[in-house]
Design a protein around this motif. Structure first.
Motif, mmCIF file in Angstrom:
data_model
loop_
_atom_site.group_PDB
_atom_site.id
_atom_site.type_symbol
_atom_site.label_atom_id
_atom_site.label_comp_id
_atom_site.label_asym_id
_atom_site.label_seq_id
_atom_site.Cartn_x
_atom_site.Cartn_y
_atom_site.Cartn_z
ATOM 1 N N LYS A 1 0.665 -1.355 0.119
ATOM 2 C CA LYS A 1 0.043 0.079 0.174
ATOM 3 C C LYS A 1 0.881 0.710 0.063
ATOM 4 O O LYS A 1 2.187 1.909 0.111
ATOM 5 N N SER A 2 0.477 2.589 -0.533
ATOM 6 C CA SER A 2 1.098 3.860 -0.611
ATOM 7 C C SER A 2 0.653 4.472 0.160
ATOM 8 O O SER A 2 0.020 3.977 1.355
ATOM 9 N N LYS A 3 1.169 5.384 0.644
ATOM 10 C CA LYS A 3 1.948 5.828 1.922
ATOM 11 C C LYS A 3 0.037 6.780 2.118
ATOM 12 O O LYS A 3 -0.147 6.598 3.026
ATOM 13 N N GLY A 4 -0.248 7.385 0.949
ATOM 14 C CA GLY A 4 -1.875 7.867 0.748
ATOM 15 C C GLY A 4 -2.653 6.202 0.820
ATOM 16 O O GLY A 4 -3.629 7.032 2.344
ATOM 17 N N GLN A 5 -2.938 5.425 0.662
ATOM 18 C CA GLN A 5 -3.639 4.165 0.483
ATOM 19 C C GLN A 5 -3.808 3.678 2.512
ATOM 20 O O GLN A 5 -5.007 4.301 2.943
ATOM 21 N N LYS A 6 -2.941 4.044 2.562
ATOM 22 C CA LYS A 6 -2.302 3.610 4.395
ATOM 23 C C LYS A 6 -3.296 5.237 4.894
ATOM 24 O O LYS A 6 -3.866 4.595 6.374
ATOM 25 N N ARG A 7 -2.723 5.966 4.666
ATOM 26 C CA ARG A 7 -3.569 7.156 5.647
ATOM 27 C C ARG A 7 -5.002 7.441 5.122
ATOM 28 O O ARG A 7 -6.289 7.419 6.098
ATOM 29 N N ARG A 8 -5.815 6.695 4.215
ATOM 30 C CA ARG A 8 -7.196 6.728 3.539
ATOM 31 C C ARG A 8 -7.857 5.786 4.188
ATOM 32 O O ARG A 8 -9.249 5.577 5.524
ATOM 33 N N ASP A 9 -7.296 3.841 4.711
ATOM 34 C CA ASP A 9 -7.446 3.414 5.517
ATOM 35 C C ASP A 9 -8.038 3.519 7.015
ATOM 36 O O ASP A 9 -8.316 2.956 7.665
ATOM 37 N N ALA A 10 -6.482 4.549 6.739
ATOM 38 C CA ALA A 10 -6.891 4.658 8.816
ATOM 39 C C ALA A 10 -7.967 5.762 9.176
ATOM 40 O O ALA A 10 -8.336 5.620 9.882
ATOM 41 N N TYR A 11 -7.957 6.445 7.974
ATOM 42 C CA TYR A 11 -9.036 7.234 8.274
ATOM 43 C C TYR A 11 -10.603 7.210 8.293
ATOM 44 O O TYR A 11 -11.050 7.286 8.880
ATOM 45 N N ALA A 12 -10.488 5.619 7.303
ATOM 46 C CA ALA A 12 -11.834 5.237 6.983
ATOM 47 C C ALA A 12 -11.655 4.363 8.194
ATOM 48 O O ALA A 12 -13.175 4.601 8.531
ATOM 49 N N ARG A 13 -11.234 3.740 9.120
ATOM 50 C CA ARG A 13 -11.082 2.818 10.051
ATOM 51 C C ARG A 13 -11.215 3.926 11.659
ATOM 52 O O ARG A 13 -12.217 3.464 12.578
ATOM 53 N N LYS A 14 -11.179 5.131 11.755
ATOM 54 C CA LYS A 14 -11.320 6.387 12.499
ATOM 55 C C LYS A 14 -12.859 6.337 12.308
ATOM 56 O O LYS A 14 -13.570 6.988 13.255
ATOM 57 N N LEU A 15 -13.271 6.221 11.074
ATOM 58 C CA LEU A 15 -14.804 7.483 11.146
ATOM 59 C C LEU A 15 -15.089 6.248 11.536
ATOM 60 O O LEU A 15 -16.476 6.268 11.641
ATOM 61 N N ALA A 16 -15.406 5.112 10.802
ATOM 62 C CA ALA A 16 -15.954 3.744 11.180
ATOM 63 C C ALA A 16 -16.459 3.555 13.125
ATOM 64 O O ALA A 16 -17.287 3.287 13.480
ATOM 65 N N ARG A 17 -14.732 4.024 13.902
ATOM 66 C CA ARG A 17 -15.475 3.971 15.190
ATOM 67 C C ARG A 17 -16.219 4.370 15.723
ATOM 68 O O ARG A 17 -16.580 4.514 16.444
ATOM 69 N N SER A 18 -16.309 5.374 15.336
ATOM 70 C CA SER A 18 -16.770 7.589 15.305
ATOM 71 C C SER A 18 -17.986 6.534 14.717
ATOM 72 O O SER A 18 -19.259 7.684 15.770
ATOM 73 N N GLY A 19 -18.745 6.279 14.238
ATOM 74 C CA GLY A 19 -20.138 6.025 13.950
ATOM 75 C C GLY A 19 -20.216 6.175 12.666
ATOM 76 O O GLY A 19 -21.756 6.559 11.927
ATOM 77 N N GLN A 20 -19.556 7.240 12.027
ATOM 78 C CA GLN A 20 -19.828 7.900 11.019
ATOM 79 C C GLN A 20 -19.592 7.351 9.553
ATOM 80 O O GLN A 20 -18.702 6.321 9.539
ATOM 81 N N THR A 21 -19.556 7.730 8.257
ATOM 82 C CA THR A 21 -19.453 7.021 7.264
ATOM 83 C C THR A 21 -19.026 7.905 6.837
ATOM 84 O O THR A 21 -19.064 8.839 6.449
ATOM 85 N N ALA A 22 -17.895 6.984 5.929
ATOM 86 C CA ALA A 22 -17.497 8.254 4.865
ATOM 87 C C ALA A 22 -17.519 8.348 3.687
ATOM 88 O O ALA A 22 -18.145 7.881 2.798
#
Length: 131
Positions: free
Chosen positions: A110-131
């Motif tokens: 995974k590229s650095k940007g893809q890792k960041r997008r995945d981390a942001y998606a996990r963060k949104l999933a934990r908070s209950g929001q959808t991306a």
């Protein structure tokens, strides 16, 4: 007495690190000896002649076998190579099925940007929001 005991233990210790004698192997046994032709029975001579003929025949290619052979020898040649071809196709199928285990497909990093997008998606999933 102590010196004899010490010397014998030294001798045994030195022999334990010596090179082991090399055995002659199976080829020197009498079972692998070739009998002279005058000692062969009639059946053994017939078997030997069949072996020599087959050792010549099995190296023919298909066209050469069709032109030179006839009858029983041609049938034996065709039967042998039909089984050979079947076995080779089976082995090719086995190799194809095991190829993914021997050389598994490589997953791209995974590229650095893809890792960041995945981390942001996990963060949104934990908070209950959808991306």
């Amino acid at each position: 007495m102590k010196t004899a005991f010490i010397l014998s233990t030294l001798l045994v210790g030195a022999e334990s690190f010596a090179v082991a004698p090399v055995s002659q192997g199976r080829l020197s046994s009498a079972l692998f000896a070739k009998l002279p032709d005058d000692q062969l029975s009639a059946d053994d001579k017939e078997i030997k002649s069949i072996q020599e003929k087959w050792s010549e025949i099995r190296h023919y290619d298909r066209e050469e076998a069709e032109s030179k052979l006839d009858g029983e020898w041609l049938e034996a040649y065709n039967r042998f190579y039909e089984l050979y071809d079947e076995d080779m196709t089976k082995m090719e199928q086995i190799v194809k099925s095991l190829e993914s285990y021997v050389d598994p497909p490589k997953v791209q990093k995974k590229s650095k940007g893809q890792k960041r997008r995945d981390a942001y998606a996990r963060k949104l999933a934990r908070s209950g929001q959808t991306a």
